[in-house]
Design an enzyme around this catalytic site. Structure first.
Site, PDB file in Angstrom:
ATOM      1  N   LYS A  39      39.713  33.853  43.196  1.00  0.00           N
ATOM      2  CA  LYS A  39      39.162  34.562  44.351  1.00  0.00           C
ATOM      3  C   LYS A  39      38.709  35.951  43.931  1.00  0.00           C
ATOM      4  O   LYS A  39      39.488  36.730  43.383  1.00  0.00           O
ATOM      5  CB  LYS A  39      40.201  34.650  45.468  1.00  0.00           C
ATOM      6  CG  LYS A  39      39.713  35.399  46.714  1.00  0.00           C
ATOM      7  CD  LYS A  39      40.743  35.321  47.836  1.00  0.00           C
ATOM      8  CE  LYS A  39      40.351  36.204  49.016  1.00  0.00           C
ATOM      9  NZ  LYS A  39      41.322  36.121  50.128  1.00  0.00           N
ATOM     10  N   ASP A  50      48.191  35.371  50.512  1.00  0.00           N
ATOM     11  CA  ASP A  50      47.695  36.188  49.394  1.00  0.00           C
ATOM     12  C   ASP A  50      48.721  37.284  49.111  1.00  0.00           C
ATOM     13  O   ASP A  50      48.856  38.215  49.911  1.00  0.00           O
ATOM     14  CB  ASP A  50      46.359  36.842  49.749  1.00  0.00           C
ATOM     15  CG  ASP A  50      45.192  35.871  49.826  1.00  0.00           C
ATOM     16  OD1 ASP A  50      45.439  34.654  49.971  1.00  0.00           O
ATOM     17  OD2 ASP A  50      44.040  36.333  49.766  1.00  0.00           O
ATOM     18  N   LYS A  92      43.634  36.056  42.187  1.00  0.00           N
ATOM     19  CA  LYS A  92      42.703  36.875  42.973  1.00  0.00           C
ATOM     20  C   LYS A  92      42.567  38.237  42.314  1.00  0.00           C
ATOM     21  O   LYS A  92      43.553  38.814  41.843  1.00  0.00           O
ATOM     22  CB  LYS A  92      43.236  36.986  44.403  1.00  0.00           C
ATOM     23  CG  LYS A  92      42.455  37.903  45.327  1.00  0.00           C
ATOM     24  CD  LYS A  92      43.071  37.871  46.732  1.00  0.00           C
ATOM     25  CE  LYS A  92      42.469  38.926  47.644  1.00  0.00           C
ATOM     26  NZ  LYS A  92      43.071  38.903  48.997  1.00  0.00           N
TER      27      LYS A  92
END
EC number: 4.1.2.4
Length: 222
Positions: free
Chosen positions: A181, A90, A152
């Site tokens: 996400k 991430d 995300k």
């Protein structure tokens, strides 16, 4: 019935997180069948060892939480994390570059980490609380072109976390093939359900146990 556990990246990213807390995080993830454990890269070796032989994935954040470092340092950190056992990455975009109009630099930053993550999923953190809708769409389209696995919402360390309208905008922009996400301020089952209904396919939270149990999370959780 929603299997909330399979949406959850069980997360602990605090600067003062101890080894004992990380081990407990891993134990909870295994016990509840969470999708992944998400930690800072320095804890990846420990998490990889604890999760060996389980179905729980090892996720590392990169360039966290500001995303303002050199592109080369992000790529280096991502490779080091993967070498240490990370199975998902991430990364945080360079928000300052985006807001300065340095679009090519933002794309190159993502692409450099994407190349390192060729064999594993990359999630790109937009920090949506700092962006307007046009900027969110721009980065989502960029990520789709770069074959990024997920976009995300948030680090959880800025001025706000995931919001339904941002999750919905991201989903509408990337279509059905990419992951979205939602992370930051998702602390209970009701909020998680709203994010899923808005289009989230993964939830980043330190309140995973509360979400799967339907209980209230501890105050201040990610």
């Amino acid at each position: 019935m929603t299997d909330y556990a399979r949406y959850i990246d069980h997360t602990l990213l605090a600067a003062n997180a101890t080894e004992q807390q990380i081990i407990a995080l891993c134990d909870e993830a295994v016990a509840h069948r969470f999708y992944a454990v998400c930690v800072n890269s320095g804890y990846v070796p420990l998490v990889a060892e604890k999760l060996k032989g389980t179905d729980v994935q090892v996720c590392s954040v990169i360039g966290f939480p500001l995303g303002a470092g050199l592109t080369a340092s992000k790529a280096f950190e991502a490779k080091a994390a993967i070498d240490a056992g990370a199975q998902e990455i991430d990364m945080v975009i360079n928000v300052g570059w985006l807001k300065s109009g340095k679009i090519a630099a933002v794309q190159a930053d993502i692409q450099a980490v994407r190349e390192v993550c060729a064999a594993i999923p990359l999630k790109v953190i937009l920090e949506t609380c700092l962006l307007d809708d046009e900027q969110i769409v721009l980065v989502c389209e960029m990520c789709r072109q770069l074959d990024v696995a997920f976009v995300k919402t948030s680090t959880g360390f800025s001025t706000g976390g995931a919001r339904e309208e941002h999750v919905r905008l991201m989903r509408n922009t990337v279509g059905s093939e990419m992951g979205v996400k939602a992370s930051g301020a998702v602390r209970d089952r009701q909020t998680a359900q709203r994010m899923i209904e808005a289009g989230a396919t993964r939830i980043g939270t330190s309140s995973g146990v509360a979400i799967v149990s339907g209980e209230a999370a501890a105050a201040g959780n990610y």
